[in-house]
Design an enzyme around this catalytic site. Structure first.
Site, PDB file in Angstrom:
ATOM      1  CE  LYS A  10      -1.669   1.792   3.736  1.00 27.70           C
ATOM      2  NZ  LYS A  10      -2.397   2.212   4.944  1.00 27.70           N
ATOM      3  CG  ASP A 296       1.618   0.553   9.925  1.00 29.97           C
ATOM      4  OD1 ASP A 296       1.057   1.250  10.794  1.00 29.97           O
ATOM      5  OD2 ASP A 296       1.693   0.905   8.736  1.00 29.97           O
TER       6      ASP A 296
END
Length: 428
Positions: A10, A296
């Site tokens: 992403k 993350d």
């Protein structure tokens, strides 16, 4: 050996779309991520007048170094933080009036350090409601450039947005950074800018970007390392093996360092030039780890932690409180729902060994909470999610892919590794 093809990154896809839009010529992106976030980014570019041609595995973007092709646009950024932070910065380099809004979730996320820096550079930018949040309006007239100071302690995306803008300014940029979180993401930005022909240098806490624009190119998007973390963690938990091709020694993404955490816990890890393999050994040790640069993957480790033989303490992850949700608190709350003992502080979480009980996971609409606790469910049948579909943000087919790996790696009734001296059985 189970091989899992992970969708494109992403982070890389978003940067590649910005760079392609700003470049002189037509850029081809190979294997970009197709998800709600990246589709939202591409849609935003289209609203700004850029041409984006899409096939299943290849996107073509007609670059416009002079900025958006339209002089007025209303762009909806959905839930995408990269869309909501990068596109207003791209539009500022053009000429026109552009309005940007986002979902309720994205409206809550902070933006002020970036918009302050843009204003310091002379950009006419106004927040329409809450200061430092969407919606916002940019009255663009190009950006002269010069020196600016930035606090990127909440998000490295603020710095990335300014770095990407640098070659589009008339004089270049000299950015002094007072604080920075998730530094490996900035390394991704720098490497990709150079791949598109930019001249950018780092001098301590100062980032110097020369003017001159970008050159169109063909760019291959590597698999998403954050997404791969769920499969790596699953292998470490179950004593099985998983190989992710396309992520190896030369990977741009710092989140691949999550496998080093798994190695410290007892997993066998092999990083080859073109792939990474993790194999569980039947042992998961507790540890204390600083995850500031790979935050993350903090929820992945938190969801795995109850199965370790000792406490797992994750430190320096205060920035996870301003992601899609307060991830630190969301992990703590859900672990407690599962009956696991947890302690938290402003920027840390400590998880003690335990045997999770089935419960419904409160996802807060956050894709990473769902995918992380899917790992927990491998040892805790009966876990459910109040919003399983929110994985569409980055990996629409996650449940099918994860289920397929589990079915192959853990045949029904197959043995699982020892944990805390007890032998359990798979119920996948």
């Amino acid at each position: 050996m189970a091989v899992v093809d992970i969708p494109g990154s992403k982070s890389i896809t978003a940067r590649a779309l910005f760079l392609a839009a700003a470049a002189d010529g037509v850029t081809t992106l190979r294997r970009p991520l197709r998800s709600d976030d990246t589709e939202g980014f591409a849609e935003g570019l289209t609203r700004l007048g850029y041409r984006v041609g899409r096939t299943p595995d290849t996107w073509h973007v007609d670059g416009r170094p002079q900025g958006p092709a339209v002089t007025e646009a209303d762009v909806y950024c959905r839930d995408g933080a990269t869309t909501a932070r990068f596109l207003p910065t791209l539009a500022a380099a053009g000429h026109g009036t552009y309005r940007f809004d986002a979902s309720a979730q994205m409206r809550r996320r902070p933006l002020l350090p970036l918009t302050r820096a843009l204003r310091d550079l002379g950009v006419d930018l106004r927040h329409e409601e809450a200061e430092g949040h969407h919606p916002l309006r940019v009255a663009a007239a190009g950006v002269e450039g010069g020196a600016v100071t930035l606090d990127a302690g909440q998000s490295s995306q603020y710095l990335t947005a300014l770095l990407l803008l640098g070659p589009l300014t008339r004089k270049g940029l000299r950015i002094t950074v007072t604080d920075l979180v998730s530094a490996p993401y900035v390394e991704i930005t720098l490497a990709m800018m150079r791949a598109f022909g930019a001249d950018v240098r780092v001098e301590g806490d100062v980032f110097a970007v020369a003017p001159g624009g970008y050159r169109a190119t063909t760019y291959a998007v590597e698999p998403d390392a954050s997404t791969a973390s769920y499969f790596f963690a699953a292998a470490a938990l179950t004593g099985r093996e998983v190989t992710v091709p396309g992520l190896g020694e030369g990977a741009l993404q710092g989140d691949l360092r999550f496998v080093d955490v798994l190695r410290r816990m007892g997993a066998h890890v092999e990083i080859a030039p073109d792939r990474t393999t993790v194999r569980g050994t039947g042992e998961l040790r507790g540890l204390t780890v600083d995850m500031r640069d790979i935050s993350d993957t903090m929820p992945t480790l938190a969801a795995l932690a109850p199965f370790a033989t000792g406490p797992v303490r994750i430190e320096d992850v205060g920035n996870t409180r301003v992601k899609e949700c307060d991830r630190l608190e969301a992990c703590a709350e859900n672990l407690r729902r599962l009956g696991v003992r947890v302690r938290t502080g402003p920027d840390w979480i400590e998880i003690h060994p335990g045997t999770p009980s089935p419960a419904e996971i409160k996802t807060y609409g956050d894709h990473r909470i769902v995918m992380s606790f899917a790992v927990t469910s491998l040892h805790t049948p009966g876990i459910g999610f109040d919003d399983p579909g929110c994985v569409r943000k980055t990996f629409p087919d996650f449940h099918e892919a994860f289920g397929a790996w589990a079915a192959e790696a853990l045949p029904r009734g197959g043995a699982r590794p020892h944990r805390n001296g007890e032998h359990t059985r798979s119920e996948i």
